[in-house]
Scaffold this motif. Structure first.
Motif, PDB file in Angstrom:
ATOM      1  N   CYS A  89       0.718  -1.313   0.046  1.00 49.22           N
ATOM      2  CA  CYS A  89       0.112  -0.014   0.164  1.00 49.22           C
ATOM      3  C   CYS A  89       0.874   1.431   0.017  1.00 49.22           C
ATOM      4  O   CYS A  89       0.648   2.332   0.698  1.00 49.22           O
ATOM      5  CB  CYS A  89      -0.983   0.091   1.228  1.00 49.22           C
ATOM      6  N   ARG A 135       0.328  -2.387   8.894  1.00 49.55           N
ATOM      7  CA  ARG A 135      -1.031  -2.296   9.123  1.00 49.55           C
ATOM      8  C   ARG A 135      -1.628  -0.920   8.896  1.00 49.55           C
ATOM      9  O   ARG A 135      -2.882  -0.808   8.289  1.00 49.55           O
ATOM     10  CB  ARG A 135      -1.739  -3.083  10.181  1.00 49.55           C
ATOM     11  N   GLU A 136      -1.458  -0.135   9.614  1.00 55.09           N
ATOM     12  CA  GLU A 136      -1.710   1.272   9.655  1.00 55.09           C
ATOM     13  C   GLU A 136      -1.668   1.729   8.040  1.00 55.09           C
ATOM     14  O   GLU A 136      -2.666   2.432   7.940  1.00 55.09           O
ATOM     15  CB  GLU A 136      -0.842   2.212  10.511  1.00 55.09           C
ATOM     16  N   GLU A 153      -4.623   0.317   6.377  1.00 59.23           N
ATOM     17  CA  GLU A 153      -6.181   0.825   6.868  1.00 59.23           C
ATOM     18  C   GLU A 153      -6.122   2.481   6.167  1.00 59.23           C
ATOM     19  O   GLU A 153      -7.208   2.534   5.713  1.00 59.23           O
ATOM     20  CB  GLU A 153      -5.895   0.894   8.451  1.00 59.23           C
ATOM     21  N   GLN A 154      -5.039   3.029   6.243  1.00 61.49           N
ATOM     22  CA  GLN A 154      -5.269   4.511   5.448  1.00 61.49           C
ATOM     23  C   GLN A 154      -5.584   4.130   4.114  1.00 61.49           C
ATOM     24  O   GLN A 154      -6.566   5.064   3.591  1.00 61.49           O
ATOM     25  CB  GLN A 154      -3.769   5.153   5.645  1.00 61.49           C
ATOM     26  N   ALA A 157      -7.239   1.794   2.493  1.00 64.08           N
ATOM     27  CA  ALA A 157      -8.608   1.198   2.485  1.00 64.08           C
ATOM     28  C   ALA A 157      -9.747   2.227   2.713  1.00 64.08           C
ATOM     29  O   ALA A 157     -10.510   2.273   2.063  1.00 64.08           O
ATOM     30  CB  ALA A 157      -8.656   0.094   3.687  1.00 64.08           C
ATOM     31  N   ALA A 158      -9.241   3.203   3.910  1.00 67.33           N
ATOM     32  CA  ALA A 158     -10.112   4.335   4.095  1.00 67.33           C
ATOM     33  C   ALA A 158     -10.501   5.174   3.056  1.00 67.33           C
ATOM     34  O   ALA A 158     -11.451   5.533   2.530  1.00 67.33           O
ATOM     35  CB  ALA A 158      -9.945   4.845   5.456  1.00 67.33           C
ATOM     36  N   THR A 216     -11.613  -2.403   2.274  1.00 68.24           N
ATOM     37  CA  THR A 216     -11.180  -3.213   3.634  1.00 68.24           C
ATOM     38  C   THR A 216      -9.774  -3.640   3.590  1.00 68.24           C
ATOM     39  O   THR A 216      -9.224  -4.126   2.747  1.00 68.24           O
ATOM     40  CB  THR A 216     -12.047  -4.623   3.705  1.00 68.24           C
ATOM     41  N   ALA A 217      -9.344  -3.247   4.775  1.00 63.03           N
ATOM     42  CA  ALA A 217      -7.893  -3.530   5.007  1.00 63.03           C
ATOM     43  C   ALA A 217      -7.730  -4.877   5.463  1.00 63.03           C
ATOM     44  O   ALA A 217      -8.710  -5.369   6.727  1.00 63.03           O
ATOM     45  CB  ALA A 217      -7.285  -2.573   6.118  1.00 63.03           C
ATOM     46  N   ARG A 218      -7.001  -5.981   5.305  1.00 62.00           N
ATOM     47  CA  ARG A 218      -6.962  -7.398   5.699  1.00 62.00           C
ATOM     48  C   ARG A 218      -5.556  -7.644   5.723  1.00 62.00           C
ATOM     49  O   ARG A 218      -4.373  -6.940   5.315  1.00 62.00           O
ATOM     50  CB  ARG A 218      -7.615  -8.143   4.767  1.00 62.00           C
ATOM     51  N   SER A 219      -5.269  -8.791   6.271  1.00 63.33           N
ATOM     52  CA  SER A 219      -3.910  -9.431   6.548  1.00 63.33           C
ATOM     53  C   SER A 219      -3.486  -9.887   5.184  1.00 63.33           C
ATOM     54  O   SER A 219      -4.168 -10.316   4.349  1.00 63.33           O
ATOM     55  CB  SER A 219      -3.642 -10.205   7.747  1.00 63.33           C
TER      56      SER A 219
END
Length: 366
Positions: free
Chosen positions: A11, A38-39, A42-43, A45-46, A51-54
């Motif tokens: 990302c 992960r952060e 999530e940024q 995805a938002a 959707t943020a996933r592993s």
């Protein structure tokens, strides 16, 4: 439409361009994005309503058919192998790998599993480059003779927030920018047969002037100025210059010469731009762009073409054979520089089919 599920791993900077462009292609159904940070996932995805996933979740999801691998170059092959092991097709950012040996291992793994691999760049599918392709295929240049391919700048530490990887193995101007130029040349002229070249590193470290690391120095582990010549199977001989050490220049990105004319091809890092044709005895004249996808950044059309190809059981254009051939060519410049000899290119690839009607029928996209 029978959509194709997409999972994105990585990302960073380039992911925003992919995600924005993917909205142009109805066949692509993005099931989630992942990043070791992960952060960051999530940024992103938002930002795009996703959707943020592993990574593990994406690889285990049966609804995902293609993993789009937007990690840094040194992780491209490892992540792609993970995707193949999970039964997914995979499409990577350029280059396919940081060296030919690992790129070849990836290609062999995909073949053994009966899965597809693809790789950027897909800018050669842009309207301007397909217009140039149509002109060449019409015979207006006569017999191909030669050309020039030029990318030169002071270095990416001027603008990139974390430019370290550009100066590590797998980076440098040839492996970073070379894929755009050489892939487009293969699209226009066909495969390369031999390479000669020189490669130097004028500086052992670089000063970052971008934020947030302005003033920090980073080491250089690769050649940052490469000059060479490519001989193509069609007989043309093209000069290439790729550099992170040049303050400025006046070369156009691509020029091609034939016995009956010359062609200016716009920047292969973009989908559009002005094509110009000179017919023998005349002067350069702008050419109408006759193909679509010249009016924006469609960075993901290669993924969309792969998705349509999966559904219709046809070859995709930004394919593994093409990416592996380009990787061998790029690596050959360093071998030529180190050995002082001309390097034979052993891989062969077909020119990708021209894009002229619709991705769904094997011609063009919607």
């Amino acid at each position: 439409m029978n959509k194709v599920g997409i999972g994105i791993i990585g990302c960073g900077n380039i992911s925003a361009a992919y995600l924005k462009a993917m909205a142009s292609f109805a066949i692509l159904d993005i099931k989630g994005v992942a990043d070791l940070n992960r952060e960051l996932a999530e940024q992103r995805a938002a930002e795009f309503g996703l959707t943020a996933r592993s990574v593990e979740e994406l690889l285990a999801d049966p609804a995902i058919e293609i993993i789009v691998n937007l990690t840094v170059p040194k992780a491209h092959v490892a992540v792609a192998i993970q995707a193949l092991d999970a039964g997914k097709h995979t499409y990577s950012e350029k280059p396919l790998g940081i060296n030919f040996k690992e790129g070849q291992a990836l290609a062999e793994a995909a073949k053994a599993k009966g899965l597809r691999i693809g790789a950027a760049p897909d800018t050669f599918l842009g309207g301007s480059h397909q217009t140039a392709r149509a002109l060449i295929d019409s015979g207006v240049l006569g017999m191909p003779v030669g050309g020039t391919a030029t990318f030169m700048c002071p270095g990416h530490e001027r603008w990139h927030p974390n430019p370290d990887f550009y100066y590590e193995v797998g980076g440098g101007p040839m492996l970073d920018m070379g894929p755009y130029y050489i892939t487009d040349l293969v699209n226009l002229l066909g495969p390369v047969s031999q390479v000669a070249g020189f490669a130097i590193s004028p500086r052992s470290e670089r000063l970052i002037t971008s934020q947030p690391r302005n003033g920090e120095r980073i080491p250089v582990h690769i050649a940052t100025h490469v000059a060479g010549v490519m001989a193509f199977d069609c007989g043309a001989v093209v000069q290439i210059g790729m550099s992170f050490d040049v303050a400025g220049h006046k070369h156009v990105p691509l020029e091609l010469y034939g016995t009956e004319g010359s062609l200016i091809v716009p920047d292969p890092n973009h989908f559009g731009g002005q094509v110009e044709l000179l017919k023998k005895g005349g002067s350069f004249e702008p050419q109408e762009t006759t193909q679509p996808y010249a009016d924006g950044n469609y960075r993901s059309i290669g993924v969309a073409d792969m998705a349509h190809a999966i559904r219709s059981d046809r070859p995709h254009r930004a394919n593994g054979d093409l990416a592996l051939h380009v990787l061998e060519v790029m690596e050959a410049f360093q071998y030529a520089a180190d050995s002082g000899t001309t390097i034979k290119i052993n891989t062969k690839t077909e020119r990708p089919a021209p894009l002229s009607a619709s991705l769904s029928d094997g011609q063009l996209a919607a």
